[in-house]
Design a protein around this motif. Structure first.
Motif, mmCIF file in Angstrom:
data_model
loop_
_atom_site.group_PDB
_atom_site.id
_atom_site.type_symbol
_atom_site.label_atom_id
_atom_site.label_comp_id
_atom_site.label_asym_id
_atom_site.label_seq_id
_atom_site.Cartn_x
_atom_site.Cartn_y
_atom_site.Cartn_z
ATOM 1 N N PHE A 50 5.133 -3.990 13.218
ATOM 2 C CA PHE A 50 5.619 -2.618 13.303
ATOM 3 C C PHE A 50 4.517 -1.648 12.905
ATOM 4 N N TYR A 51 4.727 -0.378 13.269
ATOM 5 C CA TYR A 51 3.841 0.714 12.866
ATOM 6 C C TYR A 51 4.556 1.571 11.838
ATOM 7 N N THR A 52 3.790 2.216 10.979
ATOM 8 C CA THR A 52 4.313 3.132 9.983
ATOM 9 C C THR A 52 3.257 4.198 9.700
ATOM 10 N N HIS A 53 3.714 5.340 9.188
ATOM 11 C CA HIS A 53 2.780 6.406 8.798
ATOM 12 C C HIS A 53 2.306 6.259 7.360
ATOM 13 N N GLN A 54 2.852 5.319 6.602
ATOM 14 C CA GLN A 54 2.439 5.139 5.211
ATOM 15 C C GLN A 54 0.979 4.693 5.154
ATOM 16 N N THR A 55 0.330 5.008 4.051
ATOM 17 C CA THR A 55 -1.068 4.603 3.886
ATOM 18 C C THR A 55 -1.136 3.118 3.540
ATOM 19 N N GLU A 56 -2.336 2.564 3.646
ATOM 20 C CA GLU A 56 -2.529 1.153 3.282
ATOM 21 C C GLU A 56 -2.139 0.911 1.827
ATOM 22 N N SER A 57 -2.544 1.806 0.934
ATOM 23 C CA SER A 57 -2.225 1.604 -0.483
ATOM 24 C C SER A 57 -0.730 1.750 -0.743
ATOM 25 N N GLU A 58 -0.059 2.667 -0.042
ATOM 26 C CA GLU A 58 1.405 2.792 -0.190
ATOM 27 C C GLU A 58 2.099 1.520 0.282
ATOM 28 N N LEU A 59 1.634 0.966 1.393
ATOM 29 C CA LEU A 59 2.231 -0.273 1.905
ATOM 30 C C LEU A 59 1.973 -1.439 0.961
ATOM 31 N N ARG A 60 0.763 -1.545 0.463
ATOM 32 C CA ARG A 60 0.442 -2.609 -0.496
ATOM 33 C C ARG A 60 1.349 -2.497 -1.710
ATOM 34 N N ASP A 61 1.458 -1.290 -2.264
ATOM 35 C CA ASP A 61 2.316 -1.073 -3.431
ATOM 36 C C ASP A 61 3.781 -1.379 -3.108
ATOM 37 N N PHE A 62 4.239 -1.008 -1.911
ATOM 38 C CA PHE A 62 5.615 -1.287 -1.487
ATOM 39 C C PHE A 62 5.891 -2.788 -1.532
ATOM 40 N N TYR A 63 5.001 -3.581 -0.958
ATOM 41 C CA TYR A 63 5.226 -5.025 -0.927
ATOM 42 C C TYR A 63 5.074 -5.668 -2.302
ATOM 43 N N LEU A 64 4.169 -5.175 -3.116
ATOM 44 C CA LEU A 64 4.056 -5.701 -4.480
ATOM 45 C C LEU A 64 5.313 -5.371 -5.286
ATOM 46 N N GLN A 65 5.837 -4.171 -5.103
ATOM 47 C CA GLN A 65 7.049 -3.771 -5.809
ATOM 48 C C GLN A 65 8.255 -4.586 -5.331
ATOM 49 N N GLN A 66 8.344 -4.833 -4.026
ATOM 50 C CA GLN A 66 9.498 -5.538 -3.459
ATOM 51 C C GLN A 66 9.436 -7.044 -3.675
ATOM 52 N N LEU A 67 8.227 -7.624 -3.611
ATOM 53 C CA LEU A 67 8.091 -9.085 -3.616
ATOM 54 C C LEU A 67 7.371 -9.646 -4.841
#
Length: 110
Positions: A50-67
């Motif tokens: 998928f595509y998203t407008h979030q930045t790489e660091s936001e996505l990294r933080d999202f997955y670290l927070q979730q998983l």
């Protein structure tokens, strides 16, 4: 009559969109603004892109927070690779940039 049909369709699409946001891929969450363009999930290995407008660091933080903490993290060819174990399955999250979008590929295998 047409207005009623249009309103019914709009409500149906809205509920589908809300359901899709709440769903996950093999129990791996996706950001709310994810725009899916590929899914192969009938058997393993499975892939969601998928595509998203979030930045790489936001996505990294999202997955670290979730998983939680990844079992491994690498940077290869300008891409962030995060490795997790989710419900006994190997999960790889690959984050790369595509102009103003970020592409995320989630791969699940045994």
């Amino acid at each position: 009559m047409r207005l009623v049909i249009l309103l019914s369709m709009a409500l149906a699409l809205s509920s589908v969109s809300q359901r899709a946001d709440a769903e996950s891929f093999y129990q791996i969450p996706v950001p709310a603004d994810a725009r899916e363009f590929a899914r192969l999930d009938k058997k393993l290995p499975a892939v969601l892109s998928f595509y998203t407008h979030q930045t790489e660091s936001e996505l990294r933080d999202f997955y670290l927070q979730q998983l939680g903490d990844p079992s491994d993290e690498q940077m290869q060819y300008g891409r962030i690779l995060l490795y997790f174990v989710v419900n006994g399955k190997q999960a790889r999250v690959i984050i790369s940039s595509r102009e103003e979008w970020r592409q995320v590929d989630i791969m699940i295998q045994n």
